[in-house]
Write an enzyme that holds these catalytic residues in place. Structure first.
Site, short mmCIF file in Angstrom:
data_model
loop_
_atom_site.label_atom_id
_atom_site.label_comp_id
_atom_site.label_asym_id
_atom_site.label_seq_id
_atom_site.Cartn_x
_atom_site.Cartn_y
_atom_site.Cartn_z
CG ASP A 202 -12.81 1.17 -2.22
OD1 ASP A 202 -13.52 1.24 -3.28
OD2 ASP A 202 -12.22 0.20 -1.85
CD GLU A 204 -16.14 -2.65 -5.58
OE1 GLU A 204 -15.29 -2.24 -6.15
OE2 GLU A 204 -16.44 -3.73 -4.68
N GLY A 279 -13.64 -4.18 -0.97
CA GLY A 279 -15.07 -4.73 -1.06
C GLY A 279 -15.23 -6.03 -1.48
CG ASP A 280 -12.67 -7.10 -4.79
OD1 ASP A 280 -11.87 -6.76 -3.85
OD2 ASP A 280 -12.39 -7.02 -5.74
CG HIS A 399 9.74 -11.48 5.95
ND1 HIS A 399 8.83 -11.31 4.88
CD2 HIS A 399 9.71 -10.56 6.85
CE1 HIS A 399 7.87 -10.27 5.44
NE2 HIS A 399 8.89 -9.53 6.49
CG PHE A 402 5.50 -15.49 5.12
CD1 PHE A 402 5.65 -14.10 5.57
CD2 PHE A 402 4.65 -15.99 4.10
CE1 PHE A 402 4.62 -13.14 5.48
CE2 PHE A 402 3.30 -14.87 3.91
CZ PHE A 402 3.64 -13.58 4.50
CG ASP A 418 9.73 -7.72 2.83
OD1 ASP A 418 8.80 -7.42 3.29
OD2 ASP A 418 10.01 -8.07 1.47
CG HIS A 446 15.75 -23.34 14.85
ND1 HIS A 446 15.64 -24.82 14.97
CD2 HIS A 446 15.51 -22.72 15.91
CE1 HIS A 446 15.55 -24.99 16.16
NE2 HIS A 446 15.44 -23.63 17.03
CG ASP A 471 11.30 -24.43 16.59
OD1 ASP A 471 12.15 -25.37 17.21
OD2 ASP A 471 10.56 -25.38 15.90
O1 AHR Z 1 7.75 -12.77 3.03
C1 AHR Z 1 6.58 -12.20 2.84
C2 AHR Z 1 6.42 -11.18 1.54
O2 AHR Z 1 6.90 -12.19 0.49
C3 AHR Z 1 7.33 -10.40 1.65
O3 AHR Z 1 6.75 -9.00 2.31
C4 AHR Z 1 7.33 -9.79 0.00
O4 AHR Z 1 8.66 -9.22 -0.14
C5 AHR Z 1 7.24 -11.11 -0.53
O5 AHR Z 1 6.29 -11.20 -1.43
O1 AHR Z 2 -12.86 0.32 -5.39
C1 AHR Z 2 -11.46 -0.15 -5.45
C2 AHR Z 2 -11.70 -1.74 -5.28
O2 AHR Z 2 -11.84 -2.29 -6.38
C3 AHR Z 2 -12.43 -2.33 -4.28
O3 AHR Z 2 -12.19 -1.99 -2.96
C4 AHR Z 2 -12.62 -3.84 -4.62
O4 AHR Z 2 -13.96 -4.23 -4.26
C5 AHR Z 2 -12.60 -3.71 -6.05
O5 AHR Z 2 -11.45 -4.73 -6.53
#
Ligand code: AHR
Ligand code: AHR
Length: 481
Positions: A202, A204, A279-280, A399, A402, A418, A446, A471
């Protein structure tokens, strides 16, 4: 010797060394990582069992007994204090409070090294670590090397499961401002041979497998369970290497000039360190990190080959992902709640919605069936399990956002993951707690009589710490029907 002793002998010393599984210097006796438990927010630093040795996982296990723990810090063993902590918001917000990324569950990635138990860092989407104020990490066009030991079977196509050098602002500041190891199946930029996952760099605004954002057929799809990934760069030149972490050799998948696209020659490295994110602060990726280091200077291939031999000698191996009373594949089960409110209620479903309902021997056969589940090998990982609806064969508890749902298996990798759960010993001492494979901070819960994949003190109402242990603990018995 440890990997960082080997890099030092090669004249390219580690300037950052991170591992939750073992010491990376033969003399290292300090803290490897810190865990924080939910019950009282206390923290514990985990050190190796002996100088240069494997992490004291037993200390973590006893500290985290009957509660949940997160990995709060991955300490730098190099002496430069380049520790990794919860990543802050940047170009993108993370899912935790304040826009931070999530922390990893402390028990999400159990392994053994030479037979001794240790834990890796299981990065679910949304999880990330970072250090924006480092010491001695390469900047500008300066040379550096990096290696990481990863789970070669845990990946996705999100951006970006990275370890290495990134922006100090957590924002995208332009081409060449990063130089990090990437692992996964993100195909927006470069790709390797086959369907992936691939080791790429990576840099950037691009994941590179070679000197363009195209396909490099010499960068193979990785299949090893334990994977060594290497990226290194020096003025005008960089390389990608890799191989099975239990094997003897590293292949070279690219070694050549800097990308021909503008901005990458010279490089503009900033010297922050990221783990599990872009990076971002792009945080849609997943993967597992066991150990890794960054060097000053461009390591020789021979140095890396010796590091690889050291990794192989550490003998990474898998261990059980489950605990508690057995929930056997092929059996049919029902799950009884153990919270005082609700001990006559069982996990059931109404259409796609998972809930709890009062069920007993006098209930209708339709209600009994709705609270009955066939246990099958985990669709996303056969070391865990999936639960198929008895009244709707082909549909499984999964899920989504979630919430627990009963949905038809669409055959996708996402669905399989999932719908995969790793039963643990019940957190309140009763039965089992059913942990989500792909999000090990989360368990069947639950809450107001509906089913969730909840974390212990997260941003959602259903993550409430109150009554969490009760729970998420269910007595599992032979199915009603
Ligand atoms: O339940 C969390 C995430 O929600 C699952 O991994 C994905 O399928 C959905 O975006
Ligand atoms: O270079 C791939 C990704 O591009 C970097 O990790 C991120 O900073 C940008 O979105």
């Amino acid at each position: 010797a440890g990997p960082c002793d080997i890099y030092a002998s090669g004249g390219t010393p580690c300037v950052a060394a991170h591992s939750t599984t073992r010491a990376l210097f033969s003399a290292f006796t300090g803290s490897l990582y810190q865990v924080k438990r939910a019950s009282d927010s206390a923290t514990l630093n985990i050190a190796p069992l002996s100088a240069g040795g494997v992490a004291n996982a037993a200390a973590q296990d006893s500290f985290c007994a009957s509660t949940t723990c997160l990995i709060t810090t991955i300490f730098d063993q190099s002496g430069n204090a380049n520790h990794l902590t919860q990543a802050p918001p940047g170009g993108f917000n993370g899912p935790d409070a304040g826009g931070l990324d999530n922390l990893a569950a402390a028990t999400g990635a159990p392994v053994t090294l030479n037979g001794q138990k240790a834990y890796g860092v299981f990065v679910a989407p949304g999880t990330g670590y970072r250090n924006d104020k480092t010491t001695k990490i390469a900047t500008g066009d300066a040379a550096q090397g990096m290696y990481a030991v990863l789970d070669g079977t845990h990946f996705n196509g999100g951006c970006c499961f990275d370890y290495g050098n990134a922006e100090t602002s957590a924002h995208d500041t332009g081409n060449g401002h990063m130089e990090a190891i990437y692992f996964g199946t993100e195909t927006t930029w470069g790709t390797g041979n086959g369907n992936g996952p691939w080791i790429m760099a990576d840099l950037e605004n691009g994941l590179f497998s070679g000197n363009t954002t195209g396909k490099n057929t010499a960068d193979p799809t990785q299949t090893a369970r334990f994977l060594t990934a290497v990226v290194k760069g020096e003025p005008g030149h960089w390389a990608i290497r890799g191989g099975s972490a239990t094997g003897t050799t590293l292949g070279t998948f690219y070694s050549g000039g800097r990308p021909t696209v503008a901005g990458y020659n010279p490089m503009h490295k900033e010297g922050a360190i990221i783990l599990g994110i872009g990076g971002d602060n792009s945080n849609g990726a997943q993967g597992t990190f066991y150990e890794g280091a960054m060097t000053s200077g461009f390591p020789a291939d021979a140095t890396e080959n010796s590091v690889q031999a050291n990794i192989a000698a550490a003998k990474y191996a898998t261990t059980s992902l489950t605990s508690g009373p057995a929930i056997s594949v092929g059996s049919a089960v029902s799950f009884r709640a153990t919270t005082a409110c609700c001990t006559t209620r069982f996990i059931a479903h109404t259409g796609a919605q998972v809930n709890t309902q009062v069920v007993d021997s006098t209930s209708t056969s339709a209600l009994k069936l709705s609270a009955s589940w066939t246990v099958v090998a985990g669709l996303g990982n056969s070391a865990c399990v999936s639960f198929e609806s008895r009244d709707t064969p082909g549909s499984f508890i999964r899920h989504f956002d979630f919430e627990l749902m009963v949905n038809a298996n669409d055959g996708s990798k996402q669905f399989a993951e999932d719908a995969t759960f790793c039963p643990q010993a019940g957190l309140n001492g009763q039965g089992n707690s059913i942990r989500a494979w792909g999000y090990p901070t989360r368990f069947f819960r639950h809450f107001n009589d509906l089913g969730y994949a909840a974390s212990n003190g997260g941003v959602d109402t259903f993550d409430a710490t109150s009554l969490f242990n009760d729970d998420v603990s269910f007595v599992v018995s032979a199915a009603f029907a």
